[in-house]
Design an enzyme around this catalytic site. Structure first.
Site, PDB file in Angstrom:
ATOM      1  N   GLU A   1       0.754  -1.013  -0.004  1.00 36.34           N
ATOM      2  CA  GLU A   1       0.031   0.085   0.118  1.00 36.34           C
ATOM      3  C   GLU A   1       0.931   1.245   0.012  1.00 36.34           C
ATOM      4  O   GLU A   1       0.581   2.061   0.781  1.00 36.34           O
ATOM      5  CB  GLU A   1      -1.233   0.187   0.993  1.00 36.34           C
ATOM      6  CG  GLU A   1      -1.855  -0.906   0.980  1.00 36.34           C
ATOM      7  CD  GLU A   1      -3.046  -1.129   2.169  1.00 36.34           C
ATOM      8  OE1 GLU A   1      -2.896  -0.628   3.387  1.00 36.34           O
ATOM      9  OE2 GLU A   1      -4.193  -1.630   2.147  1.00 36.34           O
TER      10      GLU A   1
ATOM     11  N   ASP B   1      -8.888  -8.788   3.240  1.00 35.09           N
ATOM     12  CA  ASP B   1      -8.443  -7.773   4.467  1.00 35.09           C
ATOM     13  C   ASP B   1      -9.493  -7.502   5.569  1.00 35.09           C
ATOM     14  O   ASP B   1     -10.516  -6.846   5.628  1.00 35.09           O
ATOM     15  CB  ASP B   1      -8.420  -6.294   3.877  1.00 35.09           C
ATOM     16  CG  ASP B   1      -7.691  -5.250   4.607  1.00 35.09           C
ATOM     17  OD1 ASP B   1      -7.275  -5.616   5.821  1.00 35.09           O
ATOM     18  OD2 ASP B   1      -7.764  -3.984   4.271  1.00 35.09           O
TER      19      ASP B   1
ATOM     20  N   GLU C   1     -12.958  -2.104  12.073  1.00 31.07           N
ATOM     21  CA  GLU C   1     -12.876  -1.148  10.447  1.00 31.07           C
ATOM     22  C   GLU C   1     -13.746  -1.507   9.633  1.00 31.07           C
ATOM     23  O   GLU C   1     -14.348  -0.673   9.168  1.00 31.07           O
ATOM     24  CB  GLU C   1     -11.363  -1.382   9.917  1.00 31.07           C
ATOM     25  CG  GLU C   1     -11.243  -0.700   8.512  1.00 31.07           C
ATOM     26  CD  GLU C   1      -9.897  -1.045   8.088  1.00 31.07           C
ATOM     27  OE1 GLU C   1      -8.901  -1.341   8.347  1.00 31.07           O
ATOM     28  OE2 GLU C   1      -9.924  -0.679   6.619  1.00 31.07           O
TER      29      GLU C   1
HETATM   30  C1  GCV Z   1      -2.715   0.320   8.700  1.00 30.16           C
HETATM   31  C2  GCV Z   1      -6.169  -1.992   5.693  1.00 30.16           C
HETATM   32  C3  GCV Z   1      -6.560  -0.689   6.062  1.00 30.16           C
HETATM   33  C4  GCV Z   1      -5.215   0.231   6.361  1.00 30.16           C
HETATM   34  C5  GCV Z   1      -4.332  -0.483   7.000  1.00 30.16           C
HETATM   35  C6  GCV Z   1      -3.971  -2.014   6.200  1.00 30.16           C
HETATM   36  C7  GCV Z   1      -2.794  -2.818   6.736  1.00 30.16           C
HETATM   37  O1  GCV Z   1      -5.901  -1.651   4.149  1.00 30.16           O
HETATM   38  O2  GCV Z   1      -7.517  -0.088   5.497  1.00 30.16           O
HETATM   39  O3  GCV Z   1      -5.799   1.302   7.068  1.00 30.16           O
HETATM   40  O4  GCV Z   1      -3.028  -0.010   7.224  1.00 30.16           O
HETATM   41  O5  GCV Z   1      -4.912  -2.562   6.016  1.00 30.16           O
HETATM   42  O6  GCV Z   1      -3.116  -3.523   7.485  1.00 30.16           O
HETATM   43  O7  GCV Z   1      -1.546  -2.350   6.795  1.00 30.16           O
END
Ligand code: GCV
Length: 680
Positions: free
Chosen positions: A283, A362, A390
């Site tokens: 990411e 995720d 989340e």
């Molecule tokens: C900390 C998901 C979340 C991100 C998070 C990522 C991860 O994509 O939306 O906020 O980043 O997971 O676990 O690294």
């Protein structure tokens, strides 16, 4: 410093039950910081006396090995003749765990003595996604308890987590809160914590250097008394940010020297430091791929730097191409962590631990287990969960997630060598190079909100996570009953049962009214709360549902799909591949299914979608009725807090129900068999 909730550690209740009880330590129990903490817990926190004579004590601590391979194990027994309680363990941390186990046992009257308690997993870790500006990525309970200004308590979710204004001193210094958090974690057996977000931004990159280490050391001191090691997340490109180096190539000598020096400095100030957590090549975060190096080369370079100090490198397996094209149906994000890591099995150093999200995408409401579990045979591993909600309702919607987690750890990967089961919770240990460096990790859900978790009921997830890590055999209902009786100890049994009724079914309820049958990601982009059926459908993140007029779902089968099912053992692959045997809540994760197709539940897909969404919403309405009846039987703050959340949840569930049902009605043109209202 603001007031905060005592959560499941209500000292008034404990003191009421232990009135005049005094405590005694046998001579062989030698003093160290953990023992001093245990004594402080008795004298300062509970305000109960420690005595010099064994015969005068109500509770005795003594040294004794309970389990050969797990020296944190403890035993609590009630001595027949004297009616004294005896808490034994091999180490002082075992005694501290025994102490909290004892407090639990006296408050929760379902316990029989002796209690012998052995941790199922060695590493029991929480990850904070706290940032140095005081915000918390995916945090739904106010600002960070570790970082930020005392005047800034909110954590506004802007859908982006670039750090905002930071103070020169990023630490919040709310010692009493940090101490209570350490107590909460230790009381459920957590023994490691990562202090800062794995996306390391702003001053977060600098936490590993001299000027910030005093702040880290102060926090470490508190946690280490409770047997909890602290870790820091690092930015892979730190050498470029913090020195004149132009490269972060792990094979470059000067990069290696940079990290060696960083580690030496950290351990000088923070002797009990646990190690680093690394999110690399994920990411947008930098990583070794940039230099043509693989993740083992990256992790091992750091591992060598920290090895002389006994530290660990926790390396995240959440690595995928976050620039996918929805037009290209041959790529599949679900395969990514497997493809990135399977060939590296056996290549990671002994002090590297791969942290792997439980599911291949995720943290969705329904995901299969990641196929790496069972297939990685010679790599230290941690399974990663998200305690923070989340995708599971932002701690507004009530959602007790332990049932989902237990389902994951009890999944049989069928990668057995000899016909026996190969459950995830076992293969994690068995397939690690050294079981001591394996276990469970969870992204924490706490913040500066007075009740820690935004919605008080979300405390059950933090409690449950710790209890599950410690004891893999305990059921989700049992954990829940325990949590309710410790937390709502002043209310009637009837009210406790009502709270249980809501929480025990809440994970399934949420699953019913959100994205159907494992398809996932029909959420509002970036925020991840609320419905947006096509929010991610044409985006770059590789999370598509592919709904058309005939059907919906992602074909991941071997014969016609992406072939993801082929990454599992033969038996599991065959189960997921077949629409008759795939678990119902994963149907659309693995198959593109016609709306009129009959599922193994005897109903068509479309009818199943309609039924689930109506049922999910109706159940939320029932929760509101149940909760309303609790008025006056529980404390007003909690009653009001959960009432507000439930009303918001109802709005959310209504929107999900109507948008999902309408969307699929419009796509399929098939009416609800029961004639309920679906908007056109
Ligand atoms: C900390 C998901 C979340 C991100 C998070 C990522 C991860 O994509 O939306 O906020 O980043 O997971 O676990 O690294």
């Amino acid at each position: 410093m603001g007031k905060f909730d005592v959560a499941w550690l209500d000292k008034k209740n404990i003191r009421r039950l232990l009135e005049n009880v005094s405590w005694y330590f046998d001579d062989e129990v030698l003093e160290d910081e953990t023992l001093l903490r245990l004594k402080k817990e008795i004298i300062n926190w509970l305000q109960l006396p420690i005595v010099n004579k064994r015969e005068n004590a109500g509770v005795i601590f003594s040294k004794q090995s309970i389990n050969k391979s797990m020296n944190e194990a403890y035993k609590i027994e009630k001595l027949k003749k004297t009616e004294q309680f005896l808490i034994t363990g091999e180490t002082n941390i075992a005694l501290l765990y025994g102490f909290y186990g004892f407090l639990r046992s006296i408050q929760y009257d379902d316990k029989e003595y002796p209690i012998i308690s052995v941790p199922s997993q060695s590493l029991r870790m929480v990850n904070q996604w706290d940032q140095t500006d005081g915000s918390v990525e995916r945090g739904y309970a106010g600002a960070s308890i570790f970082f930020g200004d005392i005047n800034k308590l909110g954590n506004i979710d802007l859908g982006s987590f670039d750090v905002q204004e930071e103070s020169i001193d990023p630490f919040r210094h709310d010692i009493s809160r940090v101490e209570f958090y350490a107590r909460m974690l230790a009381s459920v057996g957590i023994n490691a914590i990562v202090l800062n977000n794995c996306n390391v931004r702003g001053l977060g990159i600098k936490l590993i250097v001299e000027s910030y280490l005093d702040g880290v050391a102060k926090i470490s001191q508190i946690f280490s008394e409770f047997g909890i090691k602290i870790f820091l997340s690092i930015n892979w490109a730190a050498p470029k940010y913090l020195s004149s180096l132009k490269t972060t190539d792990p094979l470059d000598k000067s990069v290696q020297e940079f990290w060696k020096k960083i580690c030496d400095d950290i351990y000088e100030k923070v002797p009990k430091f646990g190690g680093f957590l690394v999110k690399a090549d994920s990411e947008g975060e930098p990583g070794p791929y940039q230099y043509g190096r693989n993740h083992a080369q990256g992790a091992n370079m750091l591992a060598s730097a920290i090895q002389p100090h006994g530290g660990l490198i926790i390396w995240r397996a959440f690595v995928y191409d976050s620039r996918q094209d929805w037009r290209d149906r041959s790529t599949d994000r679900a395969k990514a962590s497997y493809e990135n890591f399977i060939d590296l099995d056996g290549q990671f150093d002994d002090n590297v631990v791969l942290q792997i999200k439980f599911g291949p995408i995720d943290f969705q409401t329904s995901e299969p287990i990641t196929p790496l579990f069972g297939k990685l045979k010679n790599t230290n591993q941690l399974i990663e969960f998200q305690i923070t909600a989340e995708y599971l309702g932002h701690q507004i919607d009530v959602n007790y997630v332990v049932p989902q987690w237990l389902k994951m750890i009890n999944f049989d990967t069928k990668n057995q060598y000899n016909g026996s089961t190969a459950l995830v919770k076992d293969v994690i240990k068995e397939n690690s190079k050294n079981y001591v460096n394996s276990g469970f990790a969870g992204v924490s859900n706490v913040g500066m909100d007075a009740n820690w978790t935004g919605n008080k009921l979300a405390q059950a997830n933090l409690y449950g996570f710790g209890r599950m890590c410690w004891d893999n055999e305990v059921s989700s209902d049992c954990i829940l009953k325990e949590w309710i009786s410790l937390t709502f100890n002043r209310t009637t049994l009837k009210s406790q049962k009502s709270i249980f009724k809501i929480l025990a079914t809440s994970n399934n309820t949420y699953k019913k009214y959100t994205a159907p049958l494992g398809v996932g990601f029909m959420v509002v982009p970036h925020f991840h709360y609320g419905v947006s059926v096509n929010g991610y459908e044409y985006d770059k993140w590789g999370t598509y549902h592919f709904a058309d007029r005939n059907g919906v779902g992602v074909d991941r089968t071997l014969s016609t799909g992406t072939g993801f099912t082929g990454l599992y053992s033969d038996a599991v692959s065959a189960m997921f591949d077949n629409i008759q045997t795939v678990p119902e809540d994963l149907t659309l994760f693995f198959h593109h299914v016609a709306y009129s197709k009959k599922l193994s539940n005897g109903k068509t897909l479309i009818q199943t979608i309609y039924d689930n969404h109506f049922e999910g919403y109706d159940t939320v309405q029932k929760y509101i009725d149940i909760w309303r009846n609790l008025k006056g039987t529980i404390d007003k703050d909690t009653f009001d807090n959960v009432s507000v959340c439930l009303n918001k949840q109802q709005e959310n569930a209504l929107e999900w129900r109507d948008q999902i049902n309408t969307y699929f009605y419009r796509m399929s043109g098939i009416s609800d068999e029961l004639g309920r209202t679906i908007y056109r």
